[in-house]
Design a protein around this motif. Sequence first.
Motif, PDB file in Angstrom:
ATOM      1  N   HIS A  17       0.958  -1.083   0.225  1.00 29.80           N
ATOM      2  CA  HIS A  17      -0.098  -0.030   0.076  1.00 29.80           C
ATOM      3  C   HIS A  17       0.989   1.174   0.074  1.00 29.80           C
ATOM      4  N   MET A  18       1.773   1.105   0.744  1.00 27.89           N
ATOM      5  CA  MET A  18       2.769   2.340   0.851  1.00 27.89           C
ATOM      6  C   MET A  18       3.285   2.764  -0.555  1.00 27.89           C
ATOM      7  N   THR A  19       4.077   1.608  -1.307  1.00 31.73           N
ATOM      8  CA  THR A  19       4.450   1.687  -2.256  1.00 31.73           C
ATOM      9  C   THR A  19       3.430   2.265  -3.563  1.00 31.73           C
ATOM     10  N   ALA A  20       2.314   1.875  -3.653  1.00 32.20           N
ATOM     11  CA  ALA A  20       1.348   2.233  -4.399  1.00 32.20           C
ATOM     12  C   ALA A  20       0.893   3.748  -4.311  1.00 32.20           C
ATOM     13  N   LEU A  21       0.891   4.157  -2.940  1.00 28.57           N
ATOM     14  CA  LEU A  21       0.366   5.412  -2.545  1.00 28.57           C
ATOM     15  C   LEU A  21       1.564   6.496  -2.984  1.00 28.57           C
ATOM     16  N   SER A  27       2.336  10.283  -9.252  1.00 26.36           N
ATOM     17  CA  SER A  27       1.565  10.433 -10.870  1.00 26.36           C
ATOM     18  C   SER A  27       1.002  11.770 -10.770  1.00 26.36           C
ATOM     19  N   LEU A  28       0.408  12.117  -9.660  1.00 30.77           N
ATOM     20  CA  LEU A  28      -0.790  13.147  -9.398  1.00 30.77           C
ATOM     21  C   LEU A  28       0.054  14.456  -9.068  1.00 30.77           C
ATOM     22  N   ASP A 233      -1.533  -2.167 -10.793  1.00 31.19           N
ATOM     23  CA  ASP A 233      -2.371  -0.903 -11.344  1.00 31.19           C
ATOM     24  C   ASP A 233      -2.601  -0.230 -10.070  1.00 31.19           C
ATOM     25  N   ILE A 234      -2.273   1.222 -10.243  1.00 32.23           N
ATOM     26  CA  ILE A 234      -2.438   2.049  -8.832  1.00 32.23           C
ATOM     27  C   ILE A 234      -3.702   3.092  -9.304  1.00 32.23           C
ATOM     28  N   ARG A 235      -4.509   2.828 -10.113  1.00 32.56           N
ATOM     29  CA  ARG A 235      -5.624   3.713 -10.464  1.00 32.56           C
ATOM     30  C   ARG A 235      -6.584   3.936  -9.290  1.00 32.56           C
ATOM     31  N   LEU A 241      -6.676   9.030  -3.716  1.00 36.82           N
ATOM     32  CA  LEU A 241      -5.872  10.471  -3.283  1.00 36.82           C
ATOM     33  C   LEU A 241      -6.518  11.601  -3.888  1.00 36.82           C
ATOM     34  N   GLN A 242      -7.258  11.687  -5.108  1.00 28.09           N
ATOM     35  CA  GLN A 242      -7.845  12.667  -5.616  1.00 28.09           C
ATOM     36  C   GLN A 242      -9.160  12.790  -4.586  1.00 28.09           C
TER      37      GLN A 242
END
Length: 246
Positions: A17-21, A27-28, A233-235, A241-242
């Motif tokens: 989770h930490m890596t994906a976040l 990315s954002l 897939d980090i979508r 986050l958005q």
Amino acid sequence: MGLTIGVLAFQGGVIEHMTALKKAAASLQKNVTVIEVRSSAELESCDAGLVIPGGESTHLSRAARECGLLEPLRDYVKAKKRPVWGTCAGLIMLSEEASAVKQDGQELIGGLDVRVHRNHFGRQNESFMTNLDLEFLRSSNESSSPPFPAMFIRAPVVDKLLLPTTKAHDAEATPKEDAAVEVLAILPGRHASNKAAAAGELGSVSPEGAGDIIALRQGKVFGTSFHPELTDDIRIHEWWLQQILS
């Protein structure tokens, strides 16, 4: 000034989770610090939100109790109304009720007005991955999006809604506090090995026919039955986050 997101770090896909976040924040182009949370002081520093990963929900609740973190977590979710996302066991912890619990019961954090059925899909060796069409990941000008590879590991599903439900059609909508439960994704049909579920004895709470609710939110509380952190897939991490940083 940067914001801090925590990942409850007793067990489960904490590093994943930490890596994906971190990837999603990059990315954002968001200035976010991601930390492990094992104490009330670390929890209090999470001004942007918290992720409760998978694992074994009774172990999570016991560990939180032993660390003096169970009541601070309830306060974080229910009183302070901070954004929280629970995956698999995390979804169980964020539910108001749980069925198929162990004999000595199950302490929960709450925040989602639903009852979940633990281990709905059977044993560890009955885990599976399936592609999901997740409407909430689409932007307002998209009619479709690539399927999301969802990993189910002894996963829970929602078997009862304790409040009226709505379906979120606008992927960019901002959730309101004290809102109704929003059904975000349903797994069509019954994939469960659990006999009661397979026989339909738990009933269907889907507003669109047979199927299992596997993603939902209520206000700032978000839950998924499956494990987005176990894919590349980090979508969903980007979407979350958005939602919480907008």
